[in-house]
Design a protein around this motif. Structure first.
Motif, mmCIF file in Angstrom:
data_model
loop_
_atom_site.group_PDB
_atom_site.id
_atom_site.type_symbol
_atom_site.label_atom_id
_atom_site.label_comp_id
_atom_site.label_asym_id
_atom_site.label_seq_id
_atom_site.Cartn_x
_atom_site.Cartn_y
_atom_site.Cartn_z
ATOM 1 N N MET A 14 -4.984 0.145 -6.338
ATOM 2 C CA MET A 14 -4.533 1.394 -5.726
ATOM 3 C C MET A 14 -4.866 2.590 -6.605
ATOM 4 S SD MET A 14 -0.902 0.104 -4.128
ATOM 5 C CE MET A 14 -0.252 1.753 -3.859
ATOM 6 N N GLU A 15 -4.732 2.411 -7.911
ATOM 7 C CA GLU A 15 -5.063 3.517 -8.819
ATOM 8 C C GLU A 15 -6.563 3.809 -8.772
ATOM 9 O OE1 GLU A 15 -4.664 4.773 -13.545
ATOM 10 O OE2 GLU A 15 -3.485 3.103 -12.759
ATOM 11 N N ALA A 16 -7.393 2.766 -8.784
ATOM 12 C CA ALA A 16 -8.848 2.950 -8.735
ATOM 13 C C ALA A 16 -9.266 3.602 -7.425
ATOM 14 C CB ALA A 16 -9.550 1.600 -8.910
ATOM 15 N N ILE A 17 -8.671 3.121 -6.300
ATOM 16 C CA ILE A 17 -9.035 3.679 -4.996
ATOM 17 C C ILE A 17 -8.591 5.125 -4.887
ATOM 18 C CG2 ILE A 17 -8.538 3.541 -2.518
ATOM 19 C CD1 ILE A 17 -8.423 0.489 -2.850
ATOM 20 N N PHE A 18 -7.403 5.437 -5.399
ATOM 21 C CA PHE A 18 -6.905 6.806 -5.315
ATOM 22 C C PHE A 18 -7.809 7.767 -6.086
ATOM 23 C CE2 PHE A 18 -4.461 10.301 -7.170
ATOM 24 C CZ PHE A 18 -4.038 10.924 -6.001
ATOM 25 N N MET A 44 0.837 -1.216 0.000
ATOM 26 C CA MET A 44 0.000 0.000 0.000
ATOM 27 C C MET A 44 0.867 1.259 0.000
ATOM 28 S SD MET A 44 -3.111 1.096 -0.008
ATOM 29 C CE MET A 44 -4.049 2.575 0.311
ATOM 30 N N PHE A 45 1.985 1.193 0.718
ATOM 31 C CA PHE A 45 2.852 2.367 0.828
ATOM 32 C C PHE A 45 4.149 2.187 0.035
ATOM 33 C CE2 PHE A 45 0.238 2.235 4.666
ATOM 34 C CZ PHE A 45 -0.361 3.473 4.607
ATOM 35 N N ASP A 46 4.059 1.366 -1.013
ATOM 36 C CA ASP A 46 5.216 1.162 -1.901
ATOM 37 C C ASP A 46 5.416 2.421 -2.736
ATOM 38 O OD1 ASP A 46 6.955 0.454 -3.976
ATOM 39 O OD2 ASP A 46 6.379 -1.660 -3.776
ATOM 40 N N ARG A 47 6.545 3.086 -2.522
ATOM 41 C CA ARG A 47 6.800 4.364 -3.204
ATOM 42 C C ARG A 47 6.857 4.197 -4.711
ATOM 43 N NH1 ARG A 47 11.808 8.475 -1.760
ATOM 44 N NH2 ARG A 47 11.192 10.124 -3.235
ATOM 45 N N ASP A 48 7.460 3.094 -5.160
ATOM 46 C CA ASP A 48 7.583 2.881 -6.609
ATOM 47 C C ASP A 48 6.221 2.726 -7.268
ATOM 48 O OD1 ASP A 48 10.329 3.018 -6.482
ATOM 49 O OD2 ASP A 48 10.582 0.842 -6.170
ATOM 50 N N LYS A 49 5.325 2.026 -6.554
ATOM 51 C CA LYS A 49 3.981 1.850 -7.116
ATOM 52 C C LYS A 49 3.262 3.186 -7.238
ATOM 53 C CE LYS A 49 2.884 -2.927 -5.916
ATOM 54 N NZ LYS A 49 1.976 -3.825 -5.166
ATOM 55 N N TRP A 50 3.390 4.017 -6.189
ATOM 56 C CA TRP A 50 2.724 5.322 -6.233
ATOM 57 C C TRP A 50 3.317 6.208 -7.329
ATOM 58 C CZ3 TRP A 50 -1.816 6.152 -4.543
ATOM 59 C CH2 TRP A 50 -2.310 5.483 -3.421
ATOM 60 N N ASN A 51 4.619 6.151 -7.507
ATOM 61 C CA ASN A 51 5.233 6.914 -8.602
ATOM 62 C C ASN A 51 4.692 6.466 -9.949
ATOM 63 O OD1 ASN A 51 6.845 8.522 -6.979
ATOM 64 N ND2 ASN A 51 8.568 7.080 -6.977
ATOM 65 N N GLU A 52 4.501 5.165 -10.074
ATOM 66 C CA GLU A 52 3.986 4.625 -11.324
ATOM 67 C C GLU A 52 2.525 5.050 -11.537
ATOM 68 O OE1 GLU A 52 3.686 0.297 -13.597
ATOM 69 O OE2 GLU A 52 4.796 0.497 -11.719
ATOM 70 N N ILE A 53 1.757 5.024 -10.445
ATOM 71 C CA ILE A 53 0.352 5.446 -10.546
ATOM 72 C C ILE A 53 0.252 6.899 -10.977
ATOM 73 C CG2 ILE A 53 -1.711 5.949 -9.161
ATOM 74 C CD1 ILE A 53 -1.049 3.397 -7.546
ATOM 75 N N PHE A 54 1.052 7.763 -10.325
ATOM 76 C CA PHE A 54 1.014 9.194 -10.679
ATOM 77 C C PHE A 54 1.515 9.436 -12.087
ATOM 78 C CE2 PHE A 54 1.277 9.896 -5.919
ATOM 79 C CZ PHE A 54 -0.054 10.261 -5.819
ATOM 80 N N SER A 55 2.478 8.613 -12.510
ATOM 81 C CA SER A 55 2.979 8.736 -13.885
ATOM 82 C C SER A 55 1.877 8.400 -14.887
ATOM 83 C CB SER A 55 4.175 7.799 -14.073
ATOM 84 O OG SER A 55 4.616 7.828 -15.415
ATOM 85 N N THR A 56 1.108 7.351 -14.576
ATOM 86 C CA THR A 56 -0.006 6.961 -15.447
ATOM 87 C C THR A 56 -1.078 8.045 -15.486
ATOM 88 O OG1 THR A 56 0.385 4.631 -14.899
ATOM 89 C CG2 THR A 56 -1.746 5.185 -15.871
#
Length: 417
Positions: free
Chosen positions: A332-336, A1-13
């Motif tokens: 995570m992308e859908a929830i965000f 949930m708090f994986d920084r790389d995943k969040w960077n990827e989500i924001f990039s998308t």
């Protein structure tokens, strides 16, 4: 949930698909905004109507004499039913659960009321001292009429604050004498009340004085009373009892609906409660459907995202990415998107309601409606709960595309161009 790389990827998308993400978020935010605003507006309307109808006690009944529409026992139709003091005494003795009773008379020709060089047209209503227990208003200065005023035929008067502004623009009114039909009455109290049109300017005097020096009779215009702890069905039984009793006293048919007018506030309160309950349910239906449309938008967008990133997902799985990591990325992308949009809609809805309430926008834009719209607000528990449900629903909307992404076989994904 708090994986920084995943969040960077989500924001990039999200940055790569700004328009698509904005439109999806806008539909979700609009749904929660509409729900919050409509619920708040419905509450404001309920508060306003309650405040207006609070002028009369919710457990009260009002009786007016009408005209007969049927001939009965030698009495022709068209007979006017004139209530008298004896009717009030009879009702007071016969209705067991009565709490307080009062009556209102009238003064023929009492139009111009004056004090020195100030005058105006006001409503002069002769009442009993118990009238305050039946009709809700606030005593601002002085006192209300009392039993001694009624018993001793005192020429005293209480006036509405709007009347005071006209007759006493520059001086204190308490203790001064005003002229009603050339007879002086001492002002002993000032009161305020709300009404439908905001233009009421009332004056109350002892009913015994009016009947003695103005009317020279015992006629009553209206009888009002409150009931102690009665159900809706019991109040209807009391209505029938009053009709039968008055029909016997004034010789008219029990079935003549126009001979006597009875306003049952208990029944009215139940009717308004049912009405606003129906409005609230309707608002929920509209809001829920609007939110569902937003969630469907999230579902469609996530399906598109999965399809666009099929090859990327295949490569991830080929180099060892687990199905859970793929599902969590899409979820995570859908929830965000859902949570951020829902929060924006929540803040916008609550903010608009607070702005309307704080700056009295209804009164400024359309003054006649202001009295029916008071303190528009929404229960924050309901608002937050609706947002949480929205986020959960958004997560479910993202789950199915995520599960599809996790089921993609690497070899098939790499072939899909």
């Amino acid at each position: 949930m708090f994986d920084r790389d995943k969040w960077n990827e989500i924001f990039s998308t999200i940055r790569k698909n700004k328009t698509r993400t904005f439109l999806t978020g806008f539909s979700v935010a609009t749904g929660i905004f509409m729900l919050i605003f409509l619920l708040g507006a419905g509450r404001g309307l309920r508060n306003g109507m309650k405040d207006v109808f609070a002028q009369d006690a919710t457990n009260s009944m009002q009786i007016w004499g009408g005209r007969t529409t049927k001939a009965y026992k030698g009495t022709p139709e068209g007979k006017r039913i004139q209530m008298k003091n004896a009717d009030l005494l009879s009702l007071k003795k016969s209705i067991e659960k009565m709490d307080a009773i009062s009556a209102m008379s009238y003064i023929p020709g009492a139009e111009v009321i004056s004090y020195k060089d100030n005058f105006g047209n006001f409503n002069v209503s002769p009442i009993h001292d118990t009238y305050q227990e039946i009709t809700n208003f606030d005593i601002l200065k002085g006192r209300f009429l009392n039993k001694k005023d009624i018993k001793d035929y005192r020429k005293v008067v209480i006036i509405q604050d709007e009347v005071e502004k006209i007759l006493f623009p520059k001086e204190t009114s308490i203790g001064k004498y005003i002229n009603i039909n050339e007879i002086k009455f001492k002002v002993v109290g000032i009161f305020s009340k709300k009404d439908f049109n905001g233009n009421s300017r009332d004056i109350y005097i002892p009913i015994t004085v009016a009947q003695k020096i103005f009317n020279n009779n015992d006629h009553l215009q209206r009888i009002s009373f409150t009931l102690n702890d009665v159900s809706l069905e019991e109040s209807k039984d009391i209505e029938r009892q009053i009709t039968y009793q008055m029909a016997a006293r004034h010789n008219f048919s029990r079935e003549d609906k126009n001979a006597l007018w009875i306003q049952n506030s208990i029944e009215q309160s139940k009717g308004f409660a049912d009405l606003f309950s129906g409005i609230e349910k309707f608002v929920w239906i509209i809001g829920v459907f609007t939110i569902l449309l937003g969630v469907i938008g999230v579902f469609n967008i996530m399906m598109i995202v999965v399809k666009e990133r099929t090859k990327e997902i295949g490569i991830r799985k080929a180099i060892g990415a687990s199905p859970i990591s793929v599902v969590s990325l899409v979820l995570m992308e859908a929830i965000f998107i859902t949570a951020a949009s829902g929060y924006v809609g929540l803040i916008a809805g609550v903010g608009l309601l607070e702005t309307i309430s704080k700056f009295n926008l209804i009164e400024k834009l359309y003054p006649p409606a202001a009295i029916y719209f008071l303190n528009p607000q929404v229960d924050m528990g309901i608002a937050v709960g609706a947002t949480i449900v929205l986020v959960i629903t958004g997560a479910l909307a993202g789950f199915f595309p995520a599960r599809r992404a996790a089921s993609i076989r690497p070899i098939e994904a790499l072939r899909d161009e």
